[in-house]
Structures are given as structure tokens and as C-alpha cells.
Motif scaffolding. Sequence first.
Motif, PDB file in Angstrom:
ATOM      1  N   LEU A  98       0.808  -1.218   0.000  1.00 57.71           N
ATOM      2  CA  LEU A  98       0.000   0.000   0.000  1.00 57.71           C
ATOM      3  C   LEU A  98       0.841   1.269   0.000  1.00 57.71           C
ATOM      4  O   LEU A  98       0.397   2.305  -0.494  1.00 57.71           O
ATOM      5  CB  LEU A  98      -0.926   0.013   1.221  1.00 57.71           C
ATOM      6  CG  LEU A  98      -2.012  -1.049   1.247  1.00 57.71           C
ATOM      7  CD1 LEU A  98      -2.719  -1.037   2.591  1.00 57.71           C
ATOM      8  CD2 LEU A  98      -3.003  -0.823   0.130  1.00 57.71           C
ATOM      9  N   LYS A  99       2.042   1.211   0.533  1.00 56.02           N
ATOM     10  CA  LYS A  99       2.839   2.437   0.631  1.00 56.02           C
ATOM     11  C   LYS A  99       3.304   2.928  -0.737  1.00 56.02           C
ATOM     12  O   LYS A  99       3.676   4.086  -0.880  1.00 56.02           O
ATOM     13  CB  LYS A  99       4.022   2.247   1.572  1.00 56.02           C
ATOM     14  CG  LYS A  99       5.119   1.365   1.055  1.00 56.02           C
ATOM     15  CD  LYS A  99       6.238   1.284   2.069  1.00 56.02           C
ATOM     16  CE  LYS A  99       7.355   0.428   1.526  1.00 56.02           C
ATOM     17  NZ  LYS A  99       8.448   0.319   2.478  1.00 56.02           N
ATOM     18  N   HIS A 100       3.254   2.084  -1.746  1.00 54.24           N
ATOM     19  CA  HIS A 100       3.645   2.511  -3.093  1.00 54.24           C
ATOM     20  C   HIS A 100       2.542   3.311  -3.780  1.00 54.24           C
ATOM     21  O   HIS A 100       2.764   3.885  -4.837  1.00 54.24           O
ATOM     22  CB  HIS A 100       4.012   1.296  -3.950  1.00 54.24           C
ATOM     23  CG  HIS A 100       5.186   0.550  -3.429  1.00 54.24           C
ATOM     24  ND1 HIS A 100       6.444   1.096  -3.332  1.00 54.24           N
ATOM     25  CD2 HIS A 100       5.297  -0.704  -2.935  1.00 54.24           C
ATOM     26  CE1 HIS A 100       7.280   0.217  -2.821  1.00 54.24           C
ATOM     27  NE2 HIS A 100       6.604  -0.894  -2.571  1.00 54.24           N
ATOM     28  N   ASN A 103       0.123   9.438  -2.559  1.00 53.64           N
ATOM     29  CA  ASN A 103       0.137  10.620  -3.418  1.00 53.64           C
ATOM     30  C   ASN A 103       1.183  11.587  -2.874  1.00 53.64           C
ATOM     31  O   ASN A 103       1.112  12.010  -1.727  1.00 53.64           O
ATOM     32  CB  ASN A 103      -1.236  11.302  -3.432  1.00 53.64           C
ATOM     33  CG  ASN A 103      -2.275  10.457  -4.112  1.00 53.64           C
ATOM     34  OD1 ASN A 103      -1.965   9.746  -5.058  1.00 53.64           O
ATOM     35  ND2 ASN A 103      -3.510  10.536  -3.640  1.00 53.64           N
ATOM     36  N   TYR A 104       2.151  11.927  -3.705  1.00 61.32           N
ATOM     37  CA  TYR A 104       3.213  12.836  -3.304  1.00 61.32           C
ATOM     38  C   TYR A 104       3.097  14.136  -4.079  1.00 61.32           C
ATOM     39  O   TYR A 104       2.665  14.154  -5.229  1.00 61.32           O
ATOM     40  CB  TYR A 104       4.590  12.227  -3.599  1.00 61.32           C
ATOM     41  CG  TYR A 104       4.959  11.082  -2.703  1.00 61.32           C
ATOM     42  CD1 TYR A 104       5.311  11.306  -1.382  1.00 61.32           C
ATOM     43  CD2 TYR A 104       4.977   9.779  -3.184  1.00 61.32           C
ATOM     44  CE1 TYR A 104       5.663  10.263  -0.554  1.00 61.32           C
ATOM     45  CE2 TYR A 104       5.330   8.726  -2.368  1.00 61.32           C
ATOM     46  CZ  TYR A 104       5.675   8.983  -1.054  1.00 61.32           C
ATOM     47  OH  TYR A 104       6.027   7.946  -0.241  1.00 61.32           O
ATOM     48  N   LYS A 105       3.532  15.218  -3.454  1.00 59.80           N
ATOM     49  CA  LYS A 105       3.679  16.488  -4.157  1.00 59.80           C
ATOM     50  C   LYS A 105       5.148  16.623  -4.533  1.00 59.80           C
ATOM     51  O   LYS A 105       6.019  16.470  -3.683  1.00 59.80           O
ATOM     52  CB  LYS A 105       3.274  17.650  -3.259  1.00 59.80           C
ATOM     53  CG  LYS A 105       1.804  17.862  -3.166  1.00 59.80           C
ATOM     54  CD  LYS A 105       1.528  19.165  -2.465  1.00 59.80           C
ATOM     55  CE  LYS A 105       0.081  19.520  -2.610  1.00 59.80           C
ATOM     56  NZ  LYS A 105      -0.200  20.817  -2.008  1.00 59.80           N
ATOM     57  N   TYR A 106       5.402  16.897  -5.782  1.00 63.14           N
ATOM     58  CA  TYR A 106       6.782  16.979  -6.248  1.00 63.14           C
ATOM     59  C   TYR A 106       7.196  18.421  -6.500  1.00 63.14           C
ATOM     60  O   TYR A 106       7.965  18.699  -7.393  1.00 63.14           O
ATOM     61  CB  TYR A 106       6.950  16.150  -7.523  1.00 63.14           C
ATOM     62  CG  TYR A 106       6.781  14.682  -7.275  1.00 63.14           C
ATOM     63  CD1 TYR A 106       7.787  13.950  -6.669  1.00 63.14           C
ATOM     64  CD2 TYR A 106       5.607  14.030  -7.613  1.00 63.14           C
ATOM     65  CE1 TYR A 106       7.639  12.602  -6.430  1.00 63.14           C
ATOM     66  CE2 TYR A 106       5.452  12.687  -7.375  1.00 63.14           C
ATOM     67  CZ  TYR A 106       6.468  11.978  -6.784  1.00 63.14           C
ATOM     68  OH  TYR A 106       6.325  10.639  -6.539  1.00 63.14           O
ATOM     69  N   HIS A 107       6.694  19.353  -5.750  1.00 62.45           N
ATOM     70  CA  HIS A 107       7.113  20.742  -5.932  1.00 62.45           C
ATOM     71  C   HIS A 107       7.270  21.423  -4.612  1.00 62.45           C
ATOM     72  O   HIS A 107       7.023  20.947  -3.574  1.00 62.45           O
ATOM     73  CB  HIS A 107       6.139  21.509  -6.813  1.00 62.45           C
ATOM     74  CG  HIS A 107       4.729  21.480  -6.341  1.00 62.45           C
ATOM     75  ND1 HIS A 107       4.257  22.314  -5.379  1.00 62.45           N
ATOM     76  CD2 HIS A 107       3.683  20.698  -6.692  1.00 62.45           C
ATOM     77  CE1 HIS A 107       2.980  22.064  -5.168  1.00 62.45           C
ATOM     78  NE2 HIS A 107       2.614  21.081  -5.953  1.00 62.45           N
TER      79      HIS A 107
END
Length: 107
Positions: A98-100, A103-107
Amino acid sequence: MAFGDYPAEYNPKVHGPYDPARFYGKADVPFGQVKLGEIGAWLGRRNKTPNAVAGAVSRAWWRWQHKYVFPKRAGIAPFFQLTVASMTFFYLINYTKLKHHRNYKYH
């Protein structure tokens, strides 16, 4: 003690009917009454064999059943407790997958 036998400390003449939720060994100071300086000695007196751990888990299971499942007017609490416990268990065993999906913010 083989599978299905009574504990060695159990004596029917002294203890009466067998209760699987009761510890029949030598009584010790309850954990809530142990002082901070005595915790090491208290933990050292515990029996840490696999049979002892299995017995403790079994007693906890029977205590839970006596409190929530076996009463005449048992409510819905044990079903919710089992549901939450199973959800937590399956989340923990699937956490690496699940950790993959975060949702990440790349800025």
C-alpha cells in the motif's frame, strides 16, 4: 502439559471447576502495582516459554469471550472489535504494497 491437559498448578479440590480464563500459577504483584525500580525484576520472574505465551493468549481470549460474547444480552461490540482488529491486521500485512500508492507532491 500436553495439548488439552489441565495446567499442572490446577487442583480441582482447591480451585473447583476449571476456568480457562484464570491463571492457576503462583500469584505475583500485579503490573499496576510494580514500582519503576522493580520492573526489571518483575519481568525476570515472568515465564517466557512458548507454552506460557500460548497460555496467556488463551486466557486473554477466554476473558474477552466471557466479557463480550457469552453474556445473555451481548451487544454488537464483539463484532465491531473483531472487524477493527481484522482491518488493522490486514492493513499491517499489506502495508508494503500500500505504501507505493501514496500521493506525493513533487514541488
